[in-house]
Design an enzyme around this catalytic site. Structure first.
Site, mmCIF file in Angstrom:
data_model
loop_
_atom_site.group_PDB
_atom_site.id
_atom_site.type_symbol
_atom_site.label_atom_id
_atom_site.label_comp_id
_atom_site.label_asym_id
_atom_site.label_seq_id
_atom_site.Cartn_x
_atom_site.Cartn_y
_atom_site.Cartn_z
ATOM 1 N N LYS A 208 0.685 -1.115 0.025
ATOM 2 C CA LYS A 208 0.036 -0.087 0.050
ATOM 3 C C LYS A 208 0.799 1.354 -0.091
ATOM 4 O O LYS A 208 0.380 2.250 -0.514
ATOM 5 C CB LYS A 208 -0.929 -0.174 1.190
ATOM 6 C CG LYS A 208 -0.354 -0.102 2.708
ATOM 7 C CD LYS A 208 -0.245 1.278 3.269
ATOM 8 C CE LYS A 208 0.458 1.290 4.407
ATOM 9 N NZ LYS A 208 0.817 2.717 4.886
ATOM 10 N N THR A 265 -4.025 5.747 2.897
ATOM 11 C CA THR A 265 -2.822 6.305 2.298
ATOM 12 C C THR A 265 -2.571 6.869 1.059
ATOM 13 O O THR A 265 -1.893 7.681 0.805
ATOM 14 C CB THR A 265 -1.332 5.249 2.528
ATOM 15 O OG1 THR A 265 -2.053 4.140 1.973
ATOM 16 C CG2 THR A 265 -1.066 5.007 4.138
ATOM 17 N N ARG A 272 3.256 10.297 3.809
ATOM 18 C CA ARG A 272 4.460 10.569 3.369
ATOM 19 C C ARG A 272 4.812 10.001 1.915
ATOM 20 O O ARG A 272 5.389 10.800 1.122
ATOM 21 C CB ARG A 272 5.688 10.094 4.262
ATOM 22 C CG ARG A 272 5.829 10.689 5.841
ATOM 23 C CD ARG A 272 6.915 10.387 6.540
ATOM 24 N NE ARG A 272 6.878 8.975 6.842
ATOM 25 C CZ ARG A 272 6.396 8.696 8.270
ATOM 26 N NH1 ARG A 272 5.996 9.580 9.021
ATOM 27 N NH2 ARG A 272 6.466 7.163 8.434
#
Length: 355
Positions: A208, A265, A272
């Site tokens: 992911k 995410t 990030r």
């Protein structure tokens, strides 16, 4: 910054454990704080004296600024000082590519007889091993029955703010998974489920991050919701294929560590990895992106190791392959997307292989 006091919520599922958190980044701080709020005495093992001193002064300015450190948290740089003999829970919150070195250096220093739970989400470059596999390879057998994995959609900032968060604890021992779930669940904001699908949950957590880079690139190219929905769906198919090839039954891909963490995410700049993708789309090189942050985006290294593992197992992963080309071969995200859209047509198929 003034430290926060304990506020153990009603309905906690188990007495608060004495805990050791190895790592000093944002997620390490978040999990330490979640435990400390329950009343746990938490020791954090830091990589540097500068971060240790920041934490003990009340704020981790390097990795999680603007959040006060809980009064139940104390930071150390010596594992011998950090390892209280009464430790009941160890969380390893170390980036995947640095985990093996820590394990080799400290293979006899960790407490024996308590759960050792790895929170890293990645696959090691060179060996294509997951964090759990590295623990099995490097730590003595006396530790093995205490291993587990914690994963799921869990941004550090939202845990720090006490926002509702659900995670999953995976272990080959159901009793151990239940014990850890009781330790980390607080009956209020943080809740843990259990699983025995260690392989699948680790693969999901690793892949992911690579897919989040692709999603960030889509966002940076100003593509819309249709593109992101397709990416999440087809990305889920990719990570499921790889998980099944490594021994997972694939069913946990529909859970917190799979579609849950993937959705998280792939849809927020708090990720990030998503931010890396946006910067790639803006024309920045990988070297420029790495120089622009002090935090580790696991998906950058994992793009290499996922490619290696997929080739080894003969698993088709075109999106992850495209991310690799963008990161390491200079392909533009726009060209990568054009290549994906121009692939031969085919059937969609199911997410889980038929038995």
């Amino acid at each position: 910054m003034e430290r926060r006091a304990s506020q153990q919520p009603p309905g906690s599922h188990a007495p608060p454990p004495r805990a050791l958190v190895v790592g000093d980044g944002a997620f390490a701080m978040a999990m330490a704080t979640a435990l400390a709020r329950r009343g746990s005495s938490v020791r954090i093992l830091c990589h540097t004296t500068s971060v240790r001193d920041e934490i003990n002064s009340g704020e981790n300015k390097t990795y999680l600024p603007n959040y006060p450190v809980h009064e139940n948290i104390q930071a150390y740089t010596s594992i011998n000082e950090a390892c209280d003999p009464d430790i009941q829970l160890v969380l390893l919150v170390i980036p995947t590519q640095f985990l093996r070195k820590f394990l080799i250096t400290n293979l006899s220093s960790l407490p024996v007889g308590c759960p050792i739970i790895v929170c890293a989400k990645g696959i090691e470059i060179g060996t294509a091993e997951t964090p759990y596999e590295m623990m099995l390879a490097e730590l003595p057998g006396k530790y093995h029955k205490y291993f587990g994995v914690l994963a799921g959609p869990s941004f550090a900032a939202e845990i720090m703010e006490g926002q509702p968060t659900n995670v999953v604890v995976a272990s080959q021992s159901e009793d151990l998974a239940k014990e850890v779930a009781r330790y980390v669940s607080d009956g209020a904001s943080l809740r843990a489920y259990i699983s025995d699908d260690v392989h699948g949950i680790e693969i999901a957590g690793a892949v992911k991050n690579v897919l989040a880079i692709a999603s960030g690139a889509l966002d940076g190219l100003n593509y819309g919701n249709n593109a992101r929905a397709a990416l999440v769906c087809r990305g889920l198919a990719e990570l499921t294929r790889l998980a099944v090839a490594t021994g997972s039954n694939g069913r946990s891909m529909a859970g917190l560590a799979g579609v849950g963490d993937l959705m998280l995410t792939c849809s927020s700049e708090l990720s990030r990895n998503f931010t890396v993708g946006k910067k790639l789309a803006a024309g920045m090189t990988l070297e420029e992106i790495n120089a622009d942050t002090n935090a580790v985006a696991e998906g950058v290294a994992t793009a290499k190791s996922v490619r290696m593992l997929a080739e080894k197992l003969n698993v088709e992963m075109p999106i992850c392959e495209a991310v690799y080309h963008c990161l390491y071969e200079g392909m533009s995200p726009k060209k990568a997307l054009e290549g994906l859209q121009a692939r031969p047509l085919g059937a969609e198929g199911g997410l889980v292989a038929e038995e």
